[in-house]
Design a protein around this motif. Structure first.
Motif, PDB file in Angstrom:
ATOM      1  N   SER A 149      41.026  24.305  49.030  1.00  0.00           N
ATOM      2  CA  SER A 149      39.908  23.475  48.577  1.00  0.00           C
ATOM      3  C   SER A 149      40.417  22.195  47.908  1.00  0.00           C
ATOM      4  CB  SER A 149      39.003  24.257  47.629  1.00  0.00           C
ATOM      5  OG  SER A 149      39.644  24.503  46.405  1.00  0.00           O
ATOM      6  N   LEU A 150      41.528  22.265  47.172  1.00  0.00           N
ATOM      7  CA  LEU A 150      42.100  21.062  46.562  1.00  0.00           C
ATOM      8  C   LEU A 150      42.607  20.085  47.624  1.00  0.00           C
ATOM      9  CD1 LEU A 150      44.026  22.617  43.568  1.00  0.00           C
ATOM     10  CD2 LEU A 150      42.059  21.100  43.428  1.00  0.00           C
ATOM     11  N   VAL A 151      43.196  20.625  48.703  1.00  0.00           N
ATOM     12  CA  VAL A 151      43.671  19.766  49.789  1.00  0.00           C
ATOM     13  C   VAL A 151      42.494  19.068  50.458  1.00  0.00           C
ATOM     14  CG1 VAL A 151      44.739  19.794  52.088  1.00  0.00           C
ATOM     15  CG2 VAL A 151      45.825  21.004  50.195  1.00  0.00           C
ATOM     16  N   SER A 152      41.422  19.806  50.729  1.00  0.00           N
ATOM     17  CA  SER A 152      40.259  19.170  51.362  1.00  0.00           C
ATOM     18  C   SER A 152      39.587  18.161  50.416  1.00  0.00           C
ATOM     19  CB  SER A 152      39.259  20.228  51.830  1.00  0.00           C
ATOM     20  OG  SER A 152      38.761  20.940  50.731  1.00  0.00           O
ATOM     21  N   GLU A 153      39.631  18.431  49.108  1.00  0.00           N
ATOM     22  CA  GLU A 153      39.096  17.499  48.123  1.00  0.00           C
ATOM     23  C   GLU A 153      39.862  16.177  48.146  1.00  0.00           C
ATOM     24  OE1 GLU A 153      39.045  18.056  43.565  1.00  0.00           O
ATOM     25  OE2 GLU A 153      37.831  19.689  44.386  1.00  0.00           O
ATOM     26  N   HIS A 154      41.189  16.254  48.253  1.00  0.00           N
ATOM     27  CA  HIS A 154      42.002  15.040  48.282  1.00  0.00           C
ATOM     28  C   HIS A 154      41.876  14.305  49.604  1.00  0.00           C
ATOM     29  CE1 HIS A 154      44.218  14.688  44.520  1.00  0.00           C
ATOM     30  NE2 HIS A 154      44.098  16.001  44.444  1.00  0.00           N
ATOM     31  N   ARG A 155      41.567  15.021  50.682  1.00  0.00           N
ATOM     32  CA  ARG A 155      41.366  14.368  51.968  1.00  0.00           C
ATOM     33  C   ARG A 155      40.106  13.495  51.955  1.00  0.00           C
ATOM     34  NH1 ARG A 155      42.492  19.086  55.634  1.00  0.00           N
ATOM     35  NH2 ARG A 155      44.732  19.029  55.694  1.00  0.00           N
ATOM     36  N   ARG A 156      39.076  13.978  51.247  1.00  0.00           N
ATOM     37  CA  ARG A 156      37.821  13.237  51.173  1.00  0.00           C
ATOM     38  C   ARG A 156      37.970  11.940  50.387  1.00  0.00           C
ATOM     39  NH1 ARG A 156      34.360  17.081  48.449  1.00  0.00           N
ATOM     40  NH2 ARG A 156      35.715  18.797  48.950  1.00  0.00           N
ATOM     41  N   ASP A 157      38.912  11.929  49.442  1.00  0.00           N
ATOM     42  CA  ASP A 157      39.074  10.745  48.570  1.00  0.00           C
ATOM     43  C   ASP A 157      39.748   9.610  49.229  1.00  0.00           C
ATOM     44  OD1 ASP A 157      37.817  12.113  46.622  1.00  0.00           O
ATOM     45  OD2 ASP A 157      39.651  12.730  45.589  1.00  0.00           O
ATOM     46  N   THR A 176      45.769  45.904  54.497  1.00  0.00           N
ATOM     47  CA  THR A 176      45.039  45.722  55.753  1.00  0.00           C
ATOM     48  C   THR A 176      44.089  44.541  55.621  1.00  0.00           C
ATOM     49  OG1 THR A 176      43.317  47.206  55.006  1.00  0.00           O
ATOM     50  CG2 THR A 176      45.088  48.177  56.316  1.00  0.00           C
ATOM     51  N   GLY A 177      43.437  44.236  56.721  1.00  0.00           N
ATOM     52  CA  GLY A 177      42.444  43.168  56.702  1.00  0.00           C
ATOM     53  C   GLY A 177      43.078  41.796  56.700  1.00  0.00           C
ATOM     54  N   SER A 178      42.222  40.799  56.760  1.00  0.00           N
ATOM     55  CA  SER A 178      42.726  39.425  56.809  1.00  0.00           C
ATOM     56  C   SER A 178      42.323  38.658  55.556  1.00  0.00           C
ATOM     57  CB  SER A 178      42.191  38.725  58.055  1.00  0.00           C
ATOM     58  OG  SER A 178      40.787  38.707  57.995  1.00  0.00           O
ATOM     59  N   ARG A 179      42.304  39.348  54.441  1.00  0.00           N
ATOM     60  CA  ARG A 179      41.911  38.715  53.180  1.00  0.00           C
ATOM     61  C   ARG A 179      42.982  37.738  52.718  1.00  0.00           C
ATOM     62  NH1 ARG A 179      42.861  39.395  47.891  1.00  0.00           N
ATOM     63  NH2 ARG A 179      44.345  41.048  48.222  1.00  0.00           N
ATOM     64  N   ARG A 180      42.531  36.547  52.293  1.00  0.00           N
ATOM     65  CA  ARG A 180      43.449  35.557  51.731  1.00  0.00           C
ATOM     66  C   ARG A 180      43.378  35.638  50.221  1.00  0.00           C
ATOM     67  NH1 ARG A 180      43.333  30.067  55.024  1.00  0.00           N
ATOM     68  NH2 ARG A 180      43.524  29.266  52.931  1.00  0.00           N
ATOM     69  N   SER A 181      44.450  35.214  49.567  1.00  0.00           N
ATOM     70  CA  SER A 181      44.453  35.260  48.113  1.00  0.00           C
ATOM     71  C   SER A 181      43.580  34.135  47.557  1.00  0.00           C
ATOM     72  CB  SER A 181      45.871  35.147  47.565  1.00  0.00           C
ATOM     73  OG  SER A 181      46.296  33.818  47.535  1.00  0.00           O
ATOM     74  N   ARG A 182      43.107  34.324  46.341  1.00  0.00           N
ATOM     75  CA  ARG A 182      42.280  33.295  45.692  1.00  0.00           C
ATOM     76  C   ARG A 182      43.075  32.023  45.470  1.00  0.00           C
ATOM     77  NH1 ARG A 182      40.285  36.983  40.945  1.00  0.00           N
ATOM     78  NH2 ARG A 182      42.498  37.288  41.091  1.00  0.00           N
ATOM     79  N   GLN A 183      44.380  32.150  45.215  1.00  0.00           N
ATOM     80  CA  GLN A 183      45.212  30.978  44.977  1.00  0.00           C
ATOM     81  C   GLN A 183      45.307  30.121  46.238  1.00  0.00           C
ATOM     82  OE1 GLN A 183      45.911  30.229  42.096  1.00  0.00           O
ATOM     83  NE2 GLN A 183      46.073  32.088  40.925  1.00  0.00           N
ATOM     84  N   VAL A 184      45.413  30.761  47.405  1.00  0.00           N
ATOM     85  CA  VAL A 184      45.498  30.011  48.665  1.00  0.00           C
ATOM     86  C   VAL A 184      44.153  29.344  48.946  1.00  0.00           C
ATOM     87  CG1 VAL A 184      45.862  30.216  51.155  1.00  0.00           C
ATOM     88  CG2 VAL A 184      47.317  31.483  49.583  1.00  0.00           C
ATOM     89  N   ASP A 185      43.059  30.047  48.681  1.00  0.00           N
ATOM     90  CA  ASP A 185      41.739  29.438  48.859  1.00  0.00           C
ATOM     91  C   ASP A 185      41.559  28.245  47.934  1.00  0.00           C
ATOM     92  OD1 ASP A 185      41.083  31.268  50.810  1.00  0.00           O
ATOM     93  OD2 ASP A 185      40.068  32.628  49.415  1.00  0.00           O
ATOM     94  N   ARG A 186      42.014  28.372  46.704  1.00  0.00           N
ATOM     95  CA  ARG A 186      41.914  27.268  45.729  1.00  0.00           C
ATOM     96  C   ARG A 186      42.753  26.078  46.194  1.00  0.00           C
ATOM     97  NH1 ARG A 186      39.831  24.210  42.231  1.00  0.00           N
ATOM     98  NH2 ARG A 186      40.869  23.842  40.261  1.00  0.00           N
ATOM     99  N   LEU A 187      43.971  26.342  46.686  1.00  0.00           N
ATOM    100  CA  LEU A 187      44.828  25.269  47.185  1.00  0.00           C
ATOM    101  C   LEU A 187      44.192  24.580  48.389  1.00  0.00           C
ATOM    102  CD1 LEU A 187      47.511  23.743  47.025  1.00  0.00           C
ATOM    103  CD2 LEU A 187      48.496  25.517  48.463  1.00  0.00           C
TER     104      LEU A 187
END
Length: 154
Positions: free
Chosen positions: A146-154, A133-144
């Motif tokens: 954050s990596l995508v947003s990190e590369h967008r900033r560069d 239940t719930g709308s919890r995302r996995s830690r791996q998806v959250d990590r991915l």
């Protein structure tokens, strides 16, 4: 941390289900080795070799499956083969597609690729997960994400 070292970093994201593949591979390999050494005839030795090969294949899958993120982009390793890298300029967003099953929900993250036909999503099946239940995302998806947003900033 400099931009150079951040881009040179290589991150492999995998599911906890890979541990189950590794455990099954070890069990099959153990059964196969026992069959080879304690078998009575040539047929049991051949069956033992086949079981060891199956266990080795499961181990290979468990170790290899995942999503690799590096300076070239995102590479999906679903099995023995790898996909072509999705280059960073083509990476749009990370969305999670949810499929309702009788008891649980299967959640498969997708990379929406810019510039393809109607923003065609690329499924990241090695990062798929289940939830009740719930709308919890996995830690791996959250990590991915954050990596995508990190590369967008560069």
């Amino acid at each position: 941390m400099s931009q150079q070292s951040r881009r040179a970093r290589r991150v492999k994201l995998g599911s906890s289900w890979n541990l189950l593949l590794d455990a099954c591979g070890l069990v099959f390999a153990g059964i196969g080795v026992a069959t080879i050494f304690f078998g009575f005839d040539a047929a049991s030795k051949i069956i033992g070799i086949a079981i060891v090969a199956l266990g080795a294949y499961f181990l290979l899958l468990g170790v290899r499956r995942g999503v690799v993120v590096d300076q070239s982009g995102i590479v999906v390793r679903s099995g023995v083969r790898s996909s072509e890298p999705i280059p960073w300029p083509s990476v749009g967003t990370i969305e999670v597609e949810e499929t309702r099953l009788p008891i649980v929900r299967l959640c498969v993250p997708n990379v929406v690729v810019r510039g393809s036909a109607a923003g065609e999503p690329v499924p990241l099946r090695p990062l798929a997960y289940y939830r009740l239940t719930g709308s919890r995302r996995s830690r791996q998806v959250d990590r991915l994400s954050s990596l995508v947003s990190e590369h967008r900033r560069d």
